[in-house]
Design a protein around this motif. Structure first.
Motif, PDB file in Angstrom:
ATOM      1  N   GLY A 114       0.815  -1.209   0.000  1.00 43.01           N
ATOM      2  CA  GLY A 114       0.000   0.000   0.000  1.00 43.01           C
ATOM      3  C   GLY A 114       0.850   1.260   0.000  1.00 43.01           C
ATOM      4  N   LYS A 115       0.444   2.251  -0.780  1.00 43.32           N
ATOM      5  CA  LYS A 115       1.174   3.525  -0.852  1.00 43.32           C
ATOM      6  C   LYS A 115       0.701   4.420   0.291  1.00 43.32           C
ATOM      7  N   ARG A 116       1.481   4.475   1.321  1.00 47.15           N
ATOM      8  CA  ARG A 116       1.108   5.249   2.504  1.00 47.15           C
ATOM      9  C   ARG A 116       1.229   6.755   2.295  1.00 47.15           C
ATOM     10  N   ASP A 117       2.012   7.147   1.306  1.00 45.14           N
ATOM     11  CA  ASP A 117       2.232   8.576   1.086  1.00 45.14           C
ATOM     12  C   ASP A 117       1.269   9.182   0.073  1.00 45.14           C
ATOM     13  N   ASN A 118       0.296   8.395  -0.412  1.00 42.20           N
ATOM     14  CA  ASN A 118      -0.592   8.920  -1.457  1.00 42.20           C
ATOM     15  C   ASN A 118      -1.950   8.216  -1.411  1.00 42.20           C
ATOM     16  N   VAL A 119      -2.615   8.293  -0.260  1.00 40.45           N
ATOM     17  CA  VAL A 119      -3.921   7.661  -0.084  1.00 40.45           C
ATOM     18  C   VAL A 119      -5.011   8.562  -0.676  1.00 40.45           C
ATOM     19  N   LEU A 120      -5.897   7.975  -1.443  1.00 42.57           N
ATOM     20  CA  LEU A 120      -6.957   8.737  -2.101  1.00 42.57           C
ATOM     21  C   LEU A 120      -8.227   8.726  -1.258  1.00 42.57           C
ATOM     22  N   ILE A 125     -14.989   7.372   0.959  1.00 38.47           N
ATOM     23  CA  ILE A 125     -14.315   6.197   0.413  1.00 38.47           C
ATOM     24  C   ILE A 125     -12.801   6.435   0.503  1.00 38.47           C
ATOM     25  N   VAL A 126     -12.108   5.519   1.136  1.00 37.89           N
ATOM     26  CA  VAL A 126     -10.654   5.581   1.253  1.00 37.89           C
ATOM     27  C   VAL A 126     -10.066   4.506   0.345  1.00 37.89           C
ATOM     28  N   TYR A 127      -9.268   4.946  -0.635  1.00 37.72           N
ATOM     29  CA  TYR A 127      -8.663   3.997  -1.576  1.00 37.72           C
ATOM     30  C   TYR A 127      -7.153   4.010  -1.411  1.00 37.72           C
ATOM     31  N   VAL A 128      -6.604   2.843  -1.071  1.00 40.15           N
ATOM     32  CA  VAL A 128      -5.159   2.690  -0.907  1.00 40.15           C
ATOM     33  C   VAL A 128      -4.607   2.103  -2.199  1.00 40.15           C
ATOM     34  N   GLU A 129      -3.821   2.887  -2.904  1.00 39.90           N
ATOM     35  CA  GLU A 129      -3.279   2.444  -4.185  1.00 39.90           C
ATOM     36  C   GLU A 129      -2.090   1.505  -3.978  1.00 39.90           C
ATOM     37  N   PRO A 130      -1.867   0.572  -4.929  1.00 35.06           N
ATOM     38  CA  PRO A 130      -0.693  -0.303  -4.833  1.00 35.06           C
ATOM     39  C   PRO A 130       0.556   0.422  -5.313  1.00 35.06           C
ATOM     40  N   ASP A 131       1.699   0.025  -4.771  1.00 35.99           N
ATOM     41  CA  ASP A 131       2.947   0.622  -5.228  1.00 35.99           C
ATOM     42  C   ASP A 131       3.389  -0.005  -6.547  1.00 35.99           C
ATOM     43  N   LYS A 132       4.539   0.404  -7.065  1.00 35.31           N
ATOM     44  CA  LYS A 132       4.987  -0.041  -8.377  1.00 35.31           C
ATOM     45  C   LYS A 132       5.256  -1.533  -8.415  1.00 35.31           C
ATOM     46  N   VAL A 133       5.756  -2.085  -7.307  1.00 36.41           N
ATOM     47  CA  VAL A 133       6.057  -3.518  -7.284  1.00 36.41           C
ATOM     48  C   VAL A 133       4.787  -4.334  -7.494  1.00 36.41           C
ATOM     49  N   LYS A 134       3.712  -3.975  -6.765  1.00 31.00           N
ATOM     50  CA  LYS A 134       2.449  -4.700  -6.911  1.00 31.00           C
ATOM     51  C   LYS A 134       1.832  -4.433  -8.277  1.00 31.00           C
ATOM     52  N   ALA A 135       1.968  -3.207  -8.782  1.00 32.57           N
ATOM     53  CA  ALA A 135       1.416  -2.870 -10.084  1.00 32.57           C
ATOM     54  C   ALA A 135       2.056  -3.707 -11.185  1.00 32.57           C
ATOM     55  N   VAL A 136       3.354  -3.948 -11.070  1.00 29.95           N
ATOM     56  CA  VAL A 136       4.038  -4.784 -12.061  1.00 29.95           C
ATOM     57  C   VAL A 136       3.511  -6.202 -12.016  1.00 29.95           C
TER      58      VAL A 136
END
Length: 261
Positions: A179-185, A219-230
């Motif tokens: 989870g990207k802790r520095d960029n939560v939507l 709604i809180v959306y936690v985006e995946p980081d680049k490793v998970k996105a790959v």
């Protein structure tokens, strides 16, 4: 030998390129030593919106008025469908215009008001029909949704009607390591508008953010980081797969040339 060094060089580039440092610590710039004390200034009472389901109890010195204006006690049910039906039969639903319908009074607009403001407004309105009315208002459907890179994504009902983003993540089982802790939507609907904003949970300043405390239906959306996105992206996975095949072929060619010479 030269090809062998090229192979090692490209392999190191690939490994280093696939790994990027990530900060997994919440509020990482908060001082480690000592205690701090600050006045809370960003805890704003939620405001009534369309589709809110309100529990409104009215008591006065008149027993007849109490029976007239109250819808009774909420009945619980073992089945979710029964409980939902019971809530709807006892609560006051705020329509798309921000109105509720009360006996005798008819439509009363409460949109944009806090519970305290709404109670004061109803007290004035009902004062013409009941002696010294006391109004108590609570939400029956105050909920927030947490999705994305968390261990238990879901929609959560909040009985206390007060929750911050860390508490919401706690209900969702916290973020996964991806989870990207520095960029939560955060997605919020308010006043007929849908707003989106970003929250950095690595930064201690989030404690003072106007979005630290959540509102109903957020709604809180936690985006995946680049490793998970790959890992989950077909396009990027194909690129990674192609690089792996290329490096493997280069390795084979290097070994064959080494054996020949």
């Amino acid at each position: 030998m030269i090809l062998k060094y090229y192979y090692i060089f490209f392999l190191l580039l690939w490994v280093l390129g696939s790994c990027s440092p990530r900060n997994l610590t919440y509020l990482s710039n908060l001082e480690e030593d000592g205690a701090t004390s600050e006045t809370i200034t960003n805890d704003v009472d939620p405001k009534i919106q369309p589709n809110d389901l309100l529990n409104i109890t009215i008591t006065s010195l008149s027993a007849e008025s109490n029976v007239l204006f109250n819808k009774g006690v909420i009945q619980t049910s073992s089945s979710s469908g029964g409980a939902e039906a019971s809530l709807k039969s006892t609560g006051y639903l705020v329509d798309k215009n921000g109105d509720i319908v009360l006996p005798v009074l008819g439509k009363v607009n409460l949109a944009g008001l806090t519970k305290e403001q709404a109670a004061n407004k109803l007290t004035l309105e009902l004062g013409r029909y009941a002696r010294d009315p006391i109004i108590n208002i609570s939400y029956l459907n105050f909920k927030v949704t947490v999705i994305g890179e968390v261990n238990n994504p879901s929609t959560f009902t909040v009985p206390s009607e007060r929750i911050n983003v860390f508490e919401a993540l706690g209900l969702a089982g916290d973020m996964t390591p991806y989870g990207k802790r520095d960029n939560v939507l955060l997605i919020r609907e308010q006043g007929g508008e849908r707003m989106t904003m970003r929250i950095n949970l690595n930064d201690k300043n989030v404690l003072h953010s106007p979005y630290f405390y959540l509102q109903q239906n957020d709604i809180v959306y936690v985006e995946p980081d680049k490793v998970k996105a790959v890992q989950v992206s077909p396009g990027r996975s194909n690129v990674q797969y192609g690089l792996s095949i290329g490096l493997a072929l280069l390795s084979v060619v290097t070994l064959l040339i080494t054996q020949v010479f």
